[in-house]
Scaffold this motif. Structure first.
Motif, PDB file in Angstrom:
ATOM      1  N   ASP A 131       0.809  -1.624   0.179  1.00 15.51           N
ATOM      2  CA  ASP A 131      -0.091   0.190  -0.090  1.00 15.51           C
ATOM      3  C   ASP A 131       1.202   1.555   0.124  1.00 15.51           C
ATOM      4  O   ASP A 131       0.557   2.423  -0.344  1.00 15.51           O
ATOM      5  CB  ASP A 131      -0.924  -0.058   1.082  1.00 15.51           C
ATOM      6  CG  ASP A 131      -1.671  -1.812   1.768  1.00 15.51           C
ATOM      7  OD1 ASP A 131      -3.103  -1.199   1.026  1.00 15.51           O
ATOM      8  OD2 ASP A 131      -1.505  -2.589   2.181  1.00 15.51           O
ATOM      9  N   LEU A 132       2.307   0.692   1.242  1.00 15.19           N
ATOM     10  CA  LEU A 132       2.649   2.449   0.660  1.00 15.19           C
ATOM     11  C   LEU A 132       3.536   2.625  -0.708  1.00 15.19           C
ATOM     12  O   LEU A 132       3.568   3.497  -1.150  1.00 15.19           O
ATOM     13  CB  LEU A 132       4.052   2.448   2.170  1.00 15.19           C
ATOM     14  CG  LEU A 132       3.633   2.533   3.336  1.00 15.19           C
ATOM     15  CD1 LEU A 132       4.518   1.872   4.055  1.00 15.19           C
ATOM     16  CD2 LEU A 132       2.610   3.071   4.256  1.00 15.19           C
ATOM     17  N   LEU A 136       2.941   5.892  -2.661  1.00 15.54           N
ATOM     18  CA  LEU A 136       5.069   6.259  -2.546  1.00 15.54           C
ATOM     19  C   LEU A 136       4.359   6.266  -4.733  1.00 15.54           C
ATOM     20  O   LEU A 136       4.902   7.917  -5.489  1.00 15.54           O
ATOM     21  CB  LEU A 136       5.681   5.641  -2.357  1.00 15.54           C
ATOM     22  CG  LEU A 136       6.928   6.485  -2.222  1.00 15.54           C
ATOM     23  CD1 LEU A 136       6.819   8.086  -2.229  1.00 15.54           C
ATOM     24  CD2 LEU A 136       8.301   5.406  -2.752  1.00 15.54           C
ATOM     25  N   ALA A 137       3.963   6.158  -5.621  1.00 21.10           N
ATOM     26  CA  ALA A 137       3.920   6.124  -7.359  1.00 21.10           C
ATOM     27  C   ALA A 137       3.267   6.902  -7.472  1.00 21.10           C
ATOM     28  O   ALA A 137       3.378   7.757  -7.679  1.00 21.10           O
ATOM     29  CB  ALA A 137       3.977   4.868  -7.450  1.00 21.10           C
ATOM     30  N   ASP A 138       2.304   7.004  -6.502  1.00 21.59           N
ATOM     31  CA  ASP A 138       0.608   8.154  -7.006  1.00 21.59           C
ATOM     32  C   ASP A 138       0.586   9.158  -6.488  1.00 21.59           C
ATOM     33  O   ASP A 138       0.712  10.107  -7.167  1.00 21.59           O
ATOM     34  CB  ASP A 138      -0.298   7.264  -6.147  1.00 21.59           C
ATOM     35  CG  ASP A 138      -1.721   8.317  -6.528  1.00 21.59           C
ATOM     36  OD1 ASP A 138      -1.261   8.814  -7.725  1.00 21.59           O
ATOM     37  OD2 ASP A 138      -2.557   8.399  -6.137  1.00 21.59           O
ATOM     38  N   LYS A 139       2.112   9.512  -6.171  1.00 22.13           N
ATOM     39  CA  LYS A 139       2.573  11.034  -5.777  1.00 22.13           C
ATOM     40  C   LYS A 139       4.367  11.485  -6.326  1.00 22.13           C
ATOM     41  O   LYS A 139       4.191  12.697  -6.895  1.00 22.13           O
ATOM     42  CB  LYS A 139       2.495  10.874  -4.552  1.00 22.13           C
ATOM     43  CG  LYS A 139       1.423  10.490  -3.025  1.00 22.13           C
ATOM     44  CD  LYS A 139       0.718  11.825  -3.492  1.00 22.13           C
ATOM     45  CE  LYS A 139       0.176  11.959  -2.066  1.00 22.13           C
ATOM     46  NZ  LYS A 139      -1.206  12.989  -2.688  1.00 22.13           N
ATOM     47  N   LEU A 149       4.610  10.453   4.041  1.00 19.42           N
ATOM     48  CA  LEU A 149       4.687   9.483   3.702  1.00 19.42           C
ATOM     49  C   LEU A 149       6.114   8.817   3.193  1.00 19.42           C
ATOM     50  O   LEU A 149       5.678   7.360   3.250  1.00 19.42           O
ATOM     51  CB  LEU A 149       3.636   9.243   2.096  1.00 19.42           C
ATOM     52  CG  LEU A 149       3.907   7.881   0.870  1.00 19.42           C
ATOM     53  CD1 LEU A 149       3.174   6.699   1.905  1.00 19.42           C
ATOM     54  CD2 LEU A 149       3.358   7.914   0.382  1.00 19.42           C
ATOM     55  N   GLU A 150       7.071   9.556   2.871  1.00 20.41           N
ATOM     56  CA  GLU A 150       8.397   8.685   2.962  1.00 20.41           C
ATOM     57  C   GLU A 150       8.582   7.723   4.016  1.00 20.41           C
ATOM     58  O   GLU A 150       9.911   7.173   4.225  1.00 20.41           O
ATOM     59  CB  GLU A 150       9.285  10.203   1.913  1.00 20.41           C
ATOM     60  CG  GLU A 150       8.852  10.176   1.068  1.00 20.41           C
ATOM     61  CD  GLU A 150       9.670  11.744   0.381  1.00 20.41           C
ATOM     62  OE1 GLU A 150      10.941  12.045   0.734  1.00 20.41           O
ATOM     63  OE2 GLU A 150       9.166  12.120  -0.694  1.00 20.41           O
ATOM     64  N   GLN A 151       8.450   8.659   5.230  1.00 20.32           N
ATOM     65  CA  GLN A 151       9.563   8.582   6.243  1.00 20.32           C
ATOM     66  C   GLN A 151       8.475   7.227   6.150  1.00 20.32           C
ATOM     67  O   GLN A 151       8.945   6.021   7.242  1.00 20.32           O
ATOM     68  CB  GLN A 151       8.640   9.385   7.228  1.00 20.32           C
ATOM     69  CG  GLN A 151       9.646  10.550   7.406  1.00 20.32           C
ATOM     70  CD  GLN A 151      10.952  10.599   7.382  1.00 20.32           C
ATOM     71  OE1 GLN A 151      11.717  10.341   7.623  1.00 20.32           O
ATOM     72  NE2 GLN A 151      12.011  11.191   6.475  1.00 20.32           N
ATOM     73  N   LEU A 152       7.247   7.073   6.369  1.00 20.29           N
ATOM     74  CA  LEU A 152       6.917   5.521   6.543  1.00 20.29           C
ATOM     75  C   LEU A 152       7.456   4.409   5.774  1.00 20.29           C
ATOM     76  O   LEU A 152       7.630   3.399   6.235  1.00 20.29           O
ATOM     77  CB  LEU A 152       5.072   5.526   6.297  1.00 20.29           C
ATOM     78  CG  LEU A 152       3.872   6.153   7.508  1.00 20.29           C
ATOM     79  CD1 LEU A 152       3.006   6.573   6.827  1.00 20.29           C
ATOM     80  CD2 LEU A 152       4.187   5.782   8.746  1.00 20.29           C
ATOM     81  N   VAL A 153       7.980   4.686   5.021  1.00 19.53           N
ATOM     82  CA  VAL A 153       8.610   4.018   3.496  1.00 19.53           C
ATOM     83  C   VAL A 153       9.766   3.666   4.149  1.00 19.53           C
ATOM     84  O   VAL A 153      10.356   2.024   3.947  1.00 19.53           O
ATOM     85  CB  VAL A 153       8.531   4.407   2.272  1.00 19.53           C
ATOM     86  CG1 VAL A 153       9.663   3.209   1.634  1.00 19.53           C
ATOM     87  CG2 VAL A 153       7.751   4.434   1.726  1.00 19.53           C
ATOM     88  N   VAL A 154      10.702   4.063   4.414  1.00 22.17           N
ATOM     89  CA  VAL A 154      11.711   4.592   5.250  1.00 22.17           C
ATOM     90  C   VAL A 154      11.889   3.913   6.635  1.00 22.17           C
ATOM     91  O   VAL A 154      12.837   3.019   6.381  1.00 22.17           O
ATOM     92  CB  VAL A 154      12.600   5.844   5.265  1.00 22.17           C
ATOM     93  CG1 VAL A 154      13.857   5.576   6.341  1.00 22.17           C
ATOM     94  CG2 VAL A 154      13.081   6.616   4.624  1.00 22.17           C
ATOM     95  N   TRP A 166      18.553   6.871   8.563  1.00 25.68           N
ATOM     96  CA  TRP A 166      19.458   8.262   7.720  1.00 25.68           C
ATOM     97  C   TRP A 166      19.600   8.084   5.981  1.00 25.68           C
ATOM     98  O   TRP A 166      19.715   8.253   5.589  1.00 25.68           O
ATOM     99  CB  TRP A 166      19.643   9.154   8.134  1.00 25.68           C
ATOM    100  CG  TRP A 166      21.179   8.618   8.593  1.00 25.68           C
ATOM    101  CD1 TRP A 166      21.625   7.995   9.738  1.00 25.68           C
ATOM    102  CD2 TRP A 166      22.458   8.363   8.242  1.00 25.68           C
ATOM    103  NE1 TRP A 166      23.004   7.387   9.982  1.00 25.68           N
ATOM    104  CE2 TRP A 166      23.350   7.808   8.804  1.00 25.68           C
ATOM    105  CE3 TRP A 166      22.800   8.566   6.500  1.00 25.68           C
ATOM    106  CZ2 TRP A 166      24.364   7.403   8.461  1.00 25.68           C
ATOM    107  CZ3 TRP A 166      24.062   7.870   6.065  1.00 25.68           C
ATOM    108  CH2 TRP A 166      25.129   7.739   6.766  1.00 25.68           C
ATOM    109  N   GLN A 167      20.562   6.609   6.211  1.00 33.34           N
ATOM    110  CA  GLN A 167      20.836   5.895   5.182  1.00 33.34           C
ATOM    111  C   GLN A 167      19.825   5.402   4.306  1.00 33.34           C
ATOM    112  O   GLN A 167      20.198   5.476   3.499  1.00 33.34           O
ATOM    113  CB  GLN A 167      21.770   4.376   5.272  1.00 33.34           C
ATOM    114  CG  GLN A 167      22.762   4.881   6.856  1.00 33.34           C
ATOM    115  CD  GLN A 167      23.324   3.316   7.221  1.00 33.34           C
ATOM    116  OE1 GLN A 167      22.919   3.135   7.941  1.00 33.34           O
ATOM    117  NE2 GLN A 167      24.859   3.100   6.633  1.00 33.34           N
ATOM    118  N   VAL A 168      18.994   4.726   4.576  1.00 35.01           N
ATOM    119  CA  VAL A 168      18.280   4.660   3.897  1.00 35.01           C
ATOM    120  C   VAL A 168      17.614   5.632   2.792  1.00 35.01           C
ATOM    121  O   VAL A 168      16.870   5.581   1.864  1.00 35.01           O
ATOM    122  CB  VAL A 168      16.487   3.949   4.985  1.00 35.01           C
ATOM    123  CG1 VAL A 168      15.436   3.515   3.555  1.00 35.01           C
ATOM    124  CG2 VAL A 168      17.004   2.033   5.458  1.00 35.01           C
TER     125      VAL A 168
END
Length: 200
Positions: A131-132, A136-139, A149-154, A166-168
C-alpha cells in the motif's frame, strides 16, 4: 465497444517507455468505458510502481511484499474515477471507496481491491508495504514529495534491512529524484487525453 481514444491511451506511450497495464485491467477499463485520461494516469502510476518495486527488490531484498498485488493496485488505484470523473481534474476522495466496491463487484479479491481505498490513507494502522509503495508511486509520478509518506517507507525498509533510517532515506531520496525527473513528460502524456468519455 471502447472508444478509439481510450484504446490509444492503453497502447500508446507518447514517446515514453511506459509499460502496459495488466491485461485484465485493460479489459476492465474498456468494459467500463473509462475516460482516456484515467487510463493514461493509471499507466503512468503503474510504470512508476514497477520501477519502485524493482528498486526495493534490488536494494532491500529482505523486504517482503506482494509485487503482483502491488502492481495490480497501482494499475487500478483510481478506478473509482470512472464513477466520479470530476475527480480526474479536481479534488475529491469519493472515488476511493467507490473504486474498492467497483473492483469487488467485478470479481477482484478484497486483497487486491483494497488499493483503491488505501492509496490516499497511508497512515492507517493496517497499511502494508504494498500500500505504501502504491501511494508513493501515486505521488512521485508527478514529482510530488510527501515527507510523512516517505518516512513511513523509510521506517519499513530500515526495520528489515538493519540500516539506519538516514541511510535508507539517502538511497530512497536518490531514487525518488530519478523517478521525478520524467514527471513533466508523464504529466504531458496524461494531459493529452480528455477527461470526458469520447464516443466510440
Amino acid at each position: 465497444m471502447p472508444s478509439v481514444v481510450l484504446r490509444r491511451a492503453l497502447v500508446d506511450a507518447g514517446g515514453l517507455a511506459l509499460r502496459s497495464l495488466p491485461e485484465r485491467v485493460e479489459v476492465l477499463l474498456e468494459s467500463l468505458d473509462a475516460p482516456a485520461r484515467l487510463a493514461a494516469h493509471l499507466r503512468a502510476v503503474h510504470d512508476v510502481a514497477w520501477q519502485l518495486a524493482d528498486w526495493v527488490q534490488q536494494h532491500y531484498s529482505a523486504v517482503q511484499f506482494d509485487r503482483e498485488a502491488m502492481l495490480f493496485g497501482a494499475a487500478t488505484h483510481d478506478i473509482g474515477k470512472t464513477l466520479y470523473p470530476d475527480e480526474l481534474s479536481g479534488p475529491g476522495s469519493a472515488h476511493e471507496q467507490a473504486g474498492y466496491e467497483l473492483l469487488l463487484a467485478h470479481g477482484c479479491d478484497a486483497s487486491c481491491a483494497r488499493f483503491a481505498r488505501t492509496h490516499g490513507s497511508w497512515a492507517a494502522a493496517d497499511i502494508g508495504m504494498e500500500d505504501l509503495l502504491v501511494s508513493l508511486a501515486d505521488k512521485i509520478w508527478k514529482a510530488k514529495r510527501v515527507s510523512e509518506l516517505e518516512q513511513l517507507v523509510v521506517a519499513r525498509l530500515a526495520a528489515v534491512s538493519g540500516l539506519q533510517p538516514w541511510q535508507v532515506f539517502m538511497t530512497l531520496d536518490d531514487e525518488l529524484d530519478r523517478l521525478a525527473a520524467d514527471a513533466d513528460r508523464r504529466l504531458a502524456f496524461q494531459a493529452s487525453y480528455p477527461v470526458a468519455v469520447q464516443p466510440s
